[in-house]
Motif scaffolding. Structure first.
Motif, PDB file in Angstrom:
ATOM      1  N   PRO A   1      33.725  47.216  49.586  1.00 56.26           N
ATOM      2  CA  PRO A   1      35.109  46.805  49.320  1.00 56.26           C
ATOM      3  C   PRO A   1      35.301  46.345  47.882  1.00 56.26           C
ATOM      4  CG  PRO A   1      34.002  45.123  50.627  1.00 56.26           C
ATOM      5  CD  PRO A   1      33.080  46.304  50.567  1.00 56.26           C
ATOM      6  N   MET A   2      34.255  45.778  47.277  1.00 54.92           N
ATOM      7  CA  MET A   2      34.359  45.330  45.886  1.00 54.92           C
ATOM      8  C   MET A   2      34.630  46.504  44.951  1.00 54.92           C
ATOM      9  SD  MET A   2      31.658  43.069  43.636  1.00 54.92           S
ATOM     10  CE  MET A   2      31.850  41.621  44.667  1.00 54.92           C
ATOM     11  N   ILE A   3      34.050  47.651  45.236  1.00 51.00           N
ATOM     12  CA  ILE A   3      34.291  48.845  44.414  1.00 51.00           C
ATOM     13  C   ILE A   3      35.758  49.244  44.473  1.00 51.00           C
ATOM     14  CG2 ILE A   3      33.851  51.344  44.303  1.00 51.00           C
ATOM     15  CD1 ILE A   3      30.916  50.721  44.969  1.00 51.00           C
ATOM     16  N   PHE A   4      36.357  49.209  45.660  1.00 52.41           N
ATOM     17  CA  PHE A   4      37.779  49.563  45.792  1.00 52.41           C
ATOM     18  C   PHE A   4      38.669  48.563  45.051  1.00 52.41           C
ATOM     19  CE2 PHE A   4      36.351  51.643  49.908  1.00 52.41           C
ATOM     20  CZ  PHE A   4      36.437  52.923  49.391  1.00 52.41           C
ATOM     21  N   VAL A   5      38.303  47.288  45.089  1.00 49.59           N
ATOM     22  CA  VAL A   5      39.083  46.278  44.353  1.00 49.59           C
ATOM     23  C   VAL A   5      38.909  46.488  42.848  1.00 49.59           C
ATOM     24  CG1 VAL A   5      39.390  43.809  43.929  1.00 49.59           C
ATOM     25  CG2 VAL A   5      38.894  44.617  46.248  1.00 49.59           C
ATOM     26  N   ALA A   6      37.702  46.869  42.440  1.00 42.41           N
ATOM     27  CA  ALA A   6      37.404  47.033  41.017  1.00 42.41           C
ATOM     28  C   ALA A   6      38.243  48.125  40.367  1.00 42.41           C
ATOM     29  CB  ALA A   6      35.913  47.333  40.826  1.00 42.41           C
ATOM     30  N   VAL A   7      38.637  49.141  41.117  1.00 40.38           N
ATOM     31  CA  VAL A   7      39.366  50.264  40.508  1.00 40.38           C
ATOM     32  C   VAL A   7      40.885  50.097  40.604  1.00 40.38           C
ATOM     33  CG1 VAL A   7      37.479  51.869  40.926  1.00 40.38           C
ATOM     34  CG2 VAL A   7      39.285  51.665  42.636  1.00 40.38           C
ATOM     35  N   TYR A   8      41.346  48.928  41.038  1.00 38.61           N
ATOM     36  CA  TYR A   8      42.794  48.696  41.121  1.00 38.61           C
ATOM     37  C   TYR A   8      43.375  48.501  39.720  1.00 38.61           C
ATOM     38  CZ  TYR A   8      47.246  46.403  42.141  1.00 38.61           C
ATOM     39  OH  TYR A   8      48.581  46.080  42.192  1.00 38.61           O
ATOM     40  N   ASP A   9      44.550  49.074  39.488  1.00 41.01           N
ATOM     41  CA  ASP A   9      45.315  48.858  38.255  1.00 41.01           C
ATOM     42  C   ASP A   9      44.455  49.123  37.020  1.00 41.01           C
ATOM     43  OD1 ASP A   9      47.550  48.201  36.736  1.00 41.01           O
ATOM     44  OD2 ASP A   9      47.001  46.087  36.611  1.00 41.01           O
TER      45      ASP A   9
ATOM     46  N   PHE B   1      44.111  44.920  51.481  1.00 39.92           N
ATOM     47  CA  PHE B   1      43.111  44.955  52.544  1.00 39.92           C
ATOM     48  C   PHE B   1      41.699  44.827  51.972  1.00 39.92           C
ATOM     49  CE2 PHE B   1      40.097  47.951  54.644  1.00 39.92           C
ATOM     50  CZ  PHE B   1      39.736  47.106  55.686  1.00 39.92           C
ATOM     51  N   CYS B   2      41.404  45.552  50.883  1.00 40.32           N
ATOM     52  CA  CYS B   2      40.061  45.530  50.315  1.00 40.32           C
ATOM     53  C   CYS B   2      39.719  44.166  49.722  1.00 40.32           C
ATOM     54  CB  CYS B   2      39.912  46.632  49.263  1.00 40.32           C
ATOM     55  SG  CYS B   2      39.924  48.297  49.973  1.00 40.32           S
ATOM     56  N   ILE B   3      40.703  43.475  49.170  1.00 36.34           N
ATOM     57  CA  ILE B   3      40.461  42.109  48.689  1.00 36.34           C
ATOM     58  C   ILE B   3      40.104  41.205  49.869  1.00 36.34           C
ATOM     59  CG2 ILE B   3      41.564  40.060  47.687  1.00 36.34           C
ATOM     60  CD1 ILE B   3      43.147  41.956  45.873  1.00 36.34           C
ATOM     61  N   PHE B   4      40.863  41.318  50.956  1.00 38.56           N
ATOM     62  CA  PHE B   4      40.564  40.541  52.164  1.00 38.56           C
ATOM     63  C   PHE B   4      39.180  40.892  52.698  1.00 38.56           C
ATOM     64  CE2 PHE B   4      40.696  40.587  56.883  1.00 38.56           C
ATOM     65  CZ  PHE B   4      40.717  39.214  57.094  1.00 38.56           C
ATOM     66  N   TRP B   5      38.881  42.171  52.758  1.00 33.50           N
ATOM     67  CA  TRP B   5      37.589  42.667  53.232  1.00 33.50           C
ATOM     68  C   TRP B   5      36.460  42.122  52.361  1.00 33.50           C
ATOM     69  CZ3 TRP B   5      36.468  48.695  53.131  1.00 33.50           C
ATOM     70  CH2 TRP B   5      35.200  48.954  53.675  1.00 33.50           C
ATOM     71  N   MET B   6      36.636  42.192  51.049  1.00 32.34           N
ATOM     72  CA  MET B   6      35.603  41.738  50.121  1.00 32.34           C
ATOM     73  C   MET B   6      35.375  40.232  50.229  1.00 32.34           C
ATOM     74  SD  MET B   6      35.603  41.913  45.949  1.00 32.34           S
ATOM     75  CE  MET B   6      36.730  40.510  45.778  1.00 32.34           C
ATOM     76  N   LEU B   7      36.452  39.448  50.169  1.00 32.13           N
ATOM     77  CA  LEU B   7      36.310  37.991  50.203  1.00 32.13           C
ATOM     78  C   LEU B   7      35.753  37.511  51.537  1.00 32.13           C
ATOM     79  CD1 LEU B   7      39.576  36.885  48.362  1.00 32.13           C
ATOM     80  CD2 LEU B   7      37.250  37.056  47.439  1.00 32.13           C
TER      81      LEU B   7
ATOM     82  N   LEU C   1      35.038  43.924  37.059  1.00 24.90           N
ATOM     83  CA  LEU C   1      36.259  44.698  37.307  1.00 24.90           C
ATOM     84  C   LEU C   1      36.968  44.224  38.568  1.00 24.90           C
ATOM     85  CD1 LEU C   1      34.889  48.214  36.345  1.00 24.90           C
ATOM     86  CD2 LEU C   1      36.792  47.042  35.212  1.00 24.90           C
ATOM     87  N   ALA C   2      36.206  43.809  39.586  1.00 17.83           N
ATOM     88  CA  ALA C   2      36.824  43.299  40.820  1.00 17.83           C
ATOM     89  C   ALA C   2      37.580  42.000  40.552  1.00 17.83           C
ATOM     90  CB  ALA C   2      35.756  43.092  41.895  1.00 17.83           C
ATOM     91  N   ILE C   3      37.015  41.147  39.698  1.00 21.11           N
ATOM     92  CA  ILE C   3      37.715  39.910  39.328  1.00 21.11           C
ATOM     93  C   ILE C   3      39.008  40.253  38.601  1.00 21.11           C
ATOM     94  CG2 ILE C   3      37.587  37.832  37.905  1.00 21.11           C
ATOM     95  CD1 ILE C   3      34.544  37.820  38.511  1.00 21.11           C
ATOM     96  N   PHE C   4      38.931  41.210  37.661  1.00 21.69           N
ATOM     97  CA  PHE C   4      40.143  41.694  36.991  1.00 21.69           C
ATOM     98  C   PHE C   4      41.137  42.233  38.015  1.00 21.69           C
ATOM     99  CE2 PHE C   4      37.899  41.813  32.885  1.00 21.69           C
ATOM    100  CZ  PHE C   4      38.929  41.457  32.024  1.00 21.69           C
ATOM    101  N   GLY C   5      40.616  42.975  38.996  1.00 21.77           N
ATOM    102  CA  GLY C   5      41.481  43.574  40.010  1.00 21.77           C
ATOM    103  C   GLY C   5      42.239  42.541  40.815  1.00 21.77           C
ATOM    104  N   ILE C   6      41.578  41.455  41.179  1.00 22.97           N
ATOM    105  CA  ILE C   6      42.242  40.393  41.942  1.00 22.97           C
ATOM    106  C   ILE C   6      43.352  39.755  41.112  1.00 22.97           C
ATOM    107  CG2 ILE C   6      41.924  38.116  42.967  1.00 22.97           C
ATOM    108  CD1 ILE C   6      39.136  39.013  43.843  1.00 22.97           C
ATOM    109  N   PHE C   7      43.056  39.447  39.842  1.00 24.23           N
ATOM    110  CA  PHE C   7      44.074  38.838  38.981  1.00 24.23           C
ATOM    111  C   PHE C   7      45.245  39.793  38.759  1.00 24.23           C
ATOM    112  CE2 PHE C   7      40.692  35.834  37.706  1.00 24.23           C
ATOM    113  CZ  PHE C   7      41.415  34.647  37.839  1.00 24.23           C
ATOM    114  N   SER C   8      44.959  41.087  38.575  1.00 27.93           N
ATOM    115  CA  SER C   8      46.036  42.070  38.406  1.00 27.93           C
ATOM    116  C   SER C   8      46.901  42.134  39.660  1.00 27.93           C
ATOM    117  CB  SER C   8      45.446  43.451  38.110  1.00 27.93           C
ATOM    118  OG  SER C   8      44.740  43.454  36.900  1.00 27.93           O
ATOM    119  N   PHE C   9      46.253  42.072  40.812  1.00 24.46           N
ATOM    120  CA  PHE C   9      46.983  42.129  42.083  1.00 24.46           C
ATOM    121  C   PHE C   9      47.896  40.917  42.226  1.00 24.46           C
ATOM    122  CE2 PHE C   9      47.572  41.316  46.578  1.00 24.46           C
ATOM    123  CZ  PHE C   9      47.890  42.575  47.073  1.00 24.46           C
ATOM    124  N   LEU C  10      47.386  39.741  41.889  1.00 26.39           N
ATOM    125  CA  LEU C  10      48.175  38.520  42.044  1.00 26.39           C
ATOM    126  C   LEU C  10      49.348  38.463  41.068  1.00 26.39           C
ATOM    127  CD1 LEU C  10      45.298  35.921  42.546  1.00 26.39           C
ATOM    128  CD2 LEU C  10      46.812  36.882  44.296  1.00 26.39           C
TER     129      LEU C  10
END
Length: 564
Positions: A377-385, A348-354, A282-291
């Motif tokens: 931080p990965m949990i917060f990225v995972a629940v994006y979008d 911020f959470c993506i930056f924190w996680m990476l 879900l975090a990987i999905f979250g990063i792609f959704s964010f971008l």
């Protein structure tokens, strides 16, 4: 119609607040049920022993040593022993409590608008049932405490940036002071937070409060004061305030170089795949959704100025450089761009996680509990979008996480999992039966832990430790039980029966991955076959969790009359 009405009533009852409360109660139960089901880990036994000695022998009995991390854990655990008595369950209460409170700290982030309702519920659920979160909330180490203080700091920073109130400076500074008094990896967290806060100010997504210098001084003074009190053992060892930082830096730099508990740079990715797979996906999905999405455009300040001035006789909209217009502009136009809170929090959470993944991949010391600082931080990225697809992944993921959590936290036996690192074996319970019924016991120093903790009240009256290896001159006739490291090679003691048990155990990685025995050369048939064998074994292990265990073993010699 009735079904629609029921659905409406169901939705009204399960508000974000009520749902999060149910999740919080669930987290509490998972962290406290059968809390002493498993024996203390080697490190837990040491921490408990330090804490009980601190209680019994007073403040001068403890002095900071970076090998054993910061003082907060010992003082708070000692206090628990003083209130409720000593024992495995009591030792783990504070980690369990703070691991539970971590779920509740999602709510103020939601109240500020940085998470929506669905994100709040799913993030809270992930923290509540994550195998790593639950396992290390039932574990007397510093990392779950640091995670709690990290979330307190996060909430304090968010509220301070919004409201500019001193009370949030105090709560954030206290969180820093206590976290820094837990363990030496906290500066990594502070660096990540600090860099992003500077970015917010630089991009004018946040503005410096009017009294920021005062607030900064107060924050530094409070955090430093807490650290000074705890690290000096409440003034008993004031020199630690000066010497402690350099000792900590030198020690952990040497540990990084030595890689005493080393591992490959992808060590934590393996743990994520084993225990937190849905969150990782879900975090990987979250990063792609964010971008894929774009930030909101900054408000058109000129048009905003003209709209606000329309119909006002005191302003000449055409004379933009007049003094009165400039004064009005200062009042009307905010010097901050309009931002999407949810999106900026995710950035911020993506930056924190990476940043966390990169830093802990680089650090030479690889241990499973450090996954917590990368997981939150990965949990917060995972629940994006949260799209419909991601909701279905969340539903399936909850089942995966729950099953894995039950397995690693509630299996009352030795398990072949890397999350246990080097865990004391449940075989020791059988050994302790012999010890409990003996009048005198001799134990080799090679295997004295965790007996030092479990029989802290019986030394030296009942328990004797010796350091030079077994020697008949210790007088075996004086002991009912003699416990040795099996590496000492004692096959027989006259008048005693011998039993062998596991003392501590770990997953045998070298049985799973055998290609490392060969030079990496794809043209070599032996190497290719070994790699194929590794893939088969790893796939089998992932679904069965069946593989060999490595162990340190005890030879337990029991006087024959007692054995009978």
């Amino acid at each position: 119609m009735r079904a629609a009405n029921f659905s409406s009533q169901f939705g009204k009852f399960f508000t974000v607040e009520r749902t999060l409360l149910i999740i919080l109660v669930t987290a509490l139960l998972l962290r406290f049920l059968f809390l002493d089901l498993k024996l203390l880990h080697h490190d837990e036994a040491i921490h408990s022993w330090f804490s009980i000695n601190l209680l019994r022998d007073g403040i001068h009995s403890y002095s900071y040593d970076p090998v054993y991390h910061g003082p907060f854990l010992y003082f708070i655990t000692s206090g628990m022993f003083g209130l409720f008595g000593s024992g495995d369950l009591i030792a783990r209460i504070i980690p369990s409590l703070l691991g539970t409170f971590a779920v509740g700290l999602i709510y103020p982030i939601y109240k500020l608008g940085y998470l929506d309702g669905r994100q709040t519920i799913i993030a809270g659920l992930f923290i509540a049932i994550s195998p790593s979160m639950v396992y290390f909330s039932r574990f007397l180490r510093n990392d779950i405490l640091i995670l709690f203080f990290t979330l307190v700091l996060l909430v304090s920073v968010l509220y301070y940036l919004e409201k500019n109130e001193l009370k949030y400076v105090i709560s954030g500074a206290a969180a820093i002071g206590f976290a820094m008094s837990c363990k030496e990896n906290v500066p990594i967290i502070l660096l990540i937070f600090g860099v992003y806060i500077l970015y917010l100010f630089y991009t004018k997504k946040a503005v410096l409060p009017k009294y920021w210098i005062r607030d900064l001084i107060i924050a530094i003074a409070l955090a430093a004061g807490i650290m000074a009190v705890l690290y000096s053992s409440f003034g008993a060892y004031p020199q630690i305030i000066i010497d402690g930082p350099s000792e900590a830096i030198n020690h952990w730099l040497s540990m990084h170089e030595e890689q005493r508990l080393g591992g490959p740079f992808y060590y934590y990715i393996i743990l994520f795949l084993l225990y937190e797979l849905p969150i990782l996906v879900l975090a990987i999905f979250g990063i792609f959704s964010f971008l894929k999405k774009h930030d909101l455009k900054n408000t058109n300040l000129k048009q905003n100025f003209e709209d606000e001035c329309e119909g006002r006789p005191d302003v000449d909209a055409d004379a933009e450089k007049s003094e009165i217009n400039e004064e009005i502009k200062k009042k009307i136009l905010k010097p901050i761009a309009k931002i999407d809170k949810n999106r900026e929090f995710t950035r911020f959470c993506i930056f924190w996680m990476l940043a966390s993944l990169a830093i802990y991949a680089y650090i030479g010391e690889k241990v499973p509990w450090l996954i917590l600082h990368q997981l939150i931080p990965m949990i917060f990225v995972a629940v994006y979008d949260l799209s419909r697809l991601k909701i279905w992944i969340c539903a399936a993921g909850v089942i995966f996480l729950a099953l894995m959590m039950v397995h690693v936290s509630f299996t009352p036996a030795d398990i072949s999992e890397p999350i246990v690192q080097v865990q004391n074996s449940e075989d020791l319970r059988d050994v302790m039966v012999f010890v409990d019924f003996a009048d005198r016991v001799a134990i080799s120093n090679e295997v004295r832990w965790p007996f030092v903790w479990y029989y802290v009240d019986d030394y030296p009256k009942k328990i004797a430790y010796y350091s030079e290896g077994y020697d008949s001159s210790i007088g075996p006739e004086d002991y009912d039980v003699i416990i040795l490291h099996d590496g000492e090679g004692i096959t027989d003691i006259s008048g005693y029966s011998k039993y062998t048990y596991k003392k501590c155990y770990w997953i045998d990685v070298y049985n799973l991955v055998q290609s490392t025995r060969y030079k990496a050369d794809l043209t070599d048939e032996n190497y290719r076959n070994a790699v194929i064998g590794d893939v088969k074994r790893l796939l089998s292990y992932y679904f069965t969790r069946d593989t060999n265990l490595g162990s340190i073993n005890l030879d337990v010699f029991v006087k024959n009359r007692q054995a009978a």
